[in-house]
Scaffold this active site. Sequence first.
Site, PDB file in Angstrom:
ATOM      1  N   GLU A   1       0.819  -1.208   0.000  1.00  0.00           N
ATOM      2  CA  GLU A   1       0.000   0.000   0.000  1.00  0.00           C
ATOM      3  C   GLU A   1       0.855   1.260   0.000  1.00  0.00           C
ATOM      4  O   GLU A   1       0.520   2.257  -0.653  1.00  0.00           O
ATOM      5  CB  GLU A   1      -0.941   0.004   1.207  1.00  0.00           C
ATOM      6  CG  GLU A   1      -2.061  -1.009   1.121  1.00  0.00           C
ATOM      7  CD  GLU A   1      -2.990  -0.760  -0.063  1.00  0.00           C
ATOM      8  OE1 GLU A   1      -3.076   0.391  -0.532  1.00  0.00           O
ATOM      9  OE2 GLU A   1      -3.638  -1.710  -0.525  1.00  0.00           O
TER      10      GLU A   1
ATOM     11  N   ASP B   1      -9.423   6.093  -1.440  1.00  0.00           N
ATOM     12  CA  ASP B   1      -8.326   6.673  -2.207  1.00  0.00           C
ATOM     13  C   ASP B   1      -8.929   7.353  -3.433  1.00  0.00           C
ATOM     14  O   ASP B   1     -10.154   7.490  -3.541  1.00  0.00           O
ATOM     15  CB  ASP B   1      -7.282   5.617  -2.584  1.00  0.00           C
ATOM     16  CG  ASP B   1      -7.815   4.596  -3.590  1.00  0.00           C
ATOM     17  OD1 ASP B   1      -9.035   4.590  -3.867  1.00  0.00           O
ATOM     18  OD2 ASP B   1      -7.003   3.811  -4.112  1.00  0.00           O
TER      19      ASP B   1
ATOM     20  N   TYR C   1      -6.097   6.129   5.356  1.00  0.00           N
ATOM     21  CA  TYR C   1      -6.257   5.188   4.246  1.00  0.00           C
ATOM     22  C   TYR C   1      -5.449   3.910   4.473  1.00  0.00           C
ATOM     23  O   TYR C   1      -5.973   2.796   4.366  1.00  0.00           O
ATOM     24  CB  TYR C   1      -5.828   5.828   2.923  1.00  0.00           C
ATOM     25  CG  TYR C   1      -5.600   4.791   1.853  1.00  0.00           C
ATOM     26  CD1 TYR C   1      -6.679   4.221   1.183  1.00  0.00           C
ATOM     27  CD2 TYR C   1      -4.315   4.318   1.569  1.00  0.00           C
ATOM     28  CE1 TYR C   1      -6.491   3.225   0.241  1.00  0.00           C
ATOM     29  CE2 TYR C   1      -4.112   3.323   0.625  1.00  0.00           C
ATOM     30  CZ  TYR C   1      -5.213   2.786  -0.031  1.00  0.00           C
ATOM     31  OH  TYR C   1      -5.017   1.794  -0.948  1.00  0.00           O
TER      32      TYR C   1
END
Length: 476
Positions: free
Chosen positions: A107, A207, A189
């Site tokens: 990520e 996102d 996030y």
Amino acid sequence: MPVTICLHFETHCLAGNLNKRYSVSMEEKKRVLMSLKSKKRARRSREIPPKESDDIEDISFSKDETLQIRASLLEWYDENQRDLPWRRISGGSDERDKRGYAVWVSEVMLQQTRVSTVIDYFKRWMNKWPTLHHLAQASLEEVNEMWAGLGYYRRVRFLLQGAKEVVEEGGSFPETVSELRKIKGIGEYTAGAIASIAFKKVVPVVDGNVVRVISRLKAISANPKDTATVKSFWKLAGQLVDPCRPGDFNQALMELGATLCSLSNPGCAVCPISAQCHALSLSRQNESVHVSDYPTKVVKAKQRHEFSAVSVVEILDCQEMTGSQSNSKYILVKRPNEGLLAGLWEFPSILLEKEADLASRRKAIDNFLQSSLNLDLKESTRIVSREDIGEFVHVFSHIRLKMYVELLVLHPKGNRSIEDEKLDKESITWKYVDGKNLDSMGLTSGVRKVYTMVQKHKQTEQATIPGRRRKTAVRR
């Protein structure tokens, strides 16, 4: 006096299916029914397109919408998900920490970077540091070199710091959003992604891809960067997330935005949730409306223009002056530990106040080499050659940096080798790197472009001036 009777009938409201009880006269009943039929006919004939919601705080997904979106999107994801290395790592109890670590690394790499670019970086990273404990033992220089080319280097500094924090706290990987948010560099996030994908926590992620999908599902025209709008996107994403497969659903939502629901050319014809897409409905009712109108385009801040002079300083070994095999080395300096490209290695360079001519650039470089490295270029016998190589523009997210590149070839004083040179190591961190090691080093894309320019220049010169074999050998 008209006779009033109690009539029960259902009306279809734009806000959802609601059963309402009315007490009206017979004439009033006819008027209401005629009005409803008229509106339906008008909509079919595109006279009255569906209305956009003005207040984003009032927008929500109905229960039916939510169930339909979950089922359709997960079915599509199961059939079409991309085969990515971080998705292959087992989520079993014996590998919970490894799964959390892999999702975290992927990520962080995926932020501001294309998936196709990340795949090879992720594989190399996991081969070198397969667990959080391995990463915690790494140095900043090691992770910077592994990261070179991905950009946004602050991400990897925080990743390293975060790994060290987790290990220092006992080494058990946190599972919840609140615990993950305490780690350096993990924001809302990333915490949601790790918690849902690695540990199946029922939490949303938002996102750019998710914003695009939701803004189209609900035809949200509000500024997507506005704080209140962002908060609403998180609320809406939270309504959608599937309680049984939260990680898969979040990945499906992001995958849809990255593939079918693209920025400028959405594939609405094959989208699994097109039936719930309000933006698509609007576009069918009004030719002036396009699905790609959502989310609203935000004017980006204007990039500032900067200029720098870069000197690729090549220092020859004293033996090279007799024509023996080249063993030249290059000087690399380390950038400060704070700011742009913090802690990374580059060729000696200096920022200029504005565009400058060759003489001004060389004067600035000379002053930098003298003050920072104690390299005195006033002795003409020290300079073997000095050539202007060219210029190029390197683009960062907020900066357009114009770089003027030169090749400065030097030799040591007298018969001393480069190891005997006493450069000032206190004012700046620097090191010698030979050509072979420089080729294999993890350099930033900007530094790599500079070095490639120099190598191409040398090859061109060797090909066009065959009579200068000894001199070109010196420059290799």
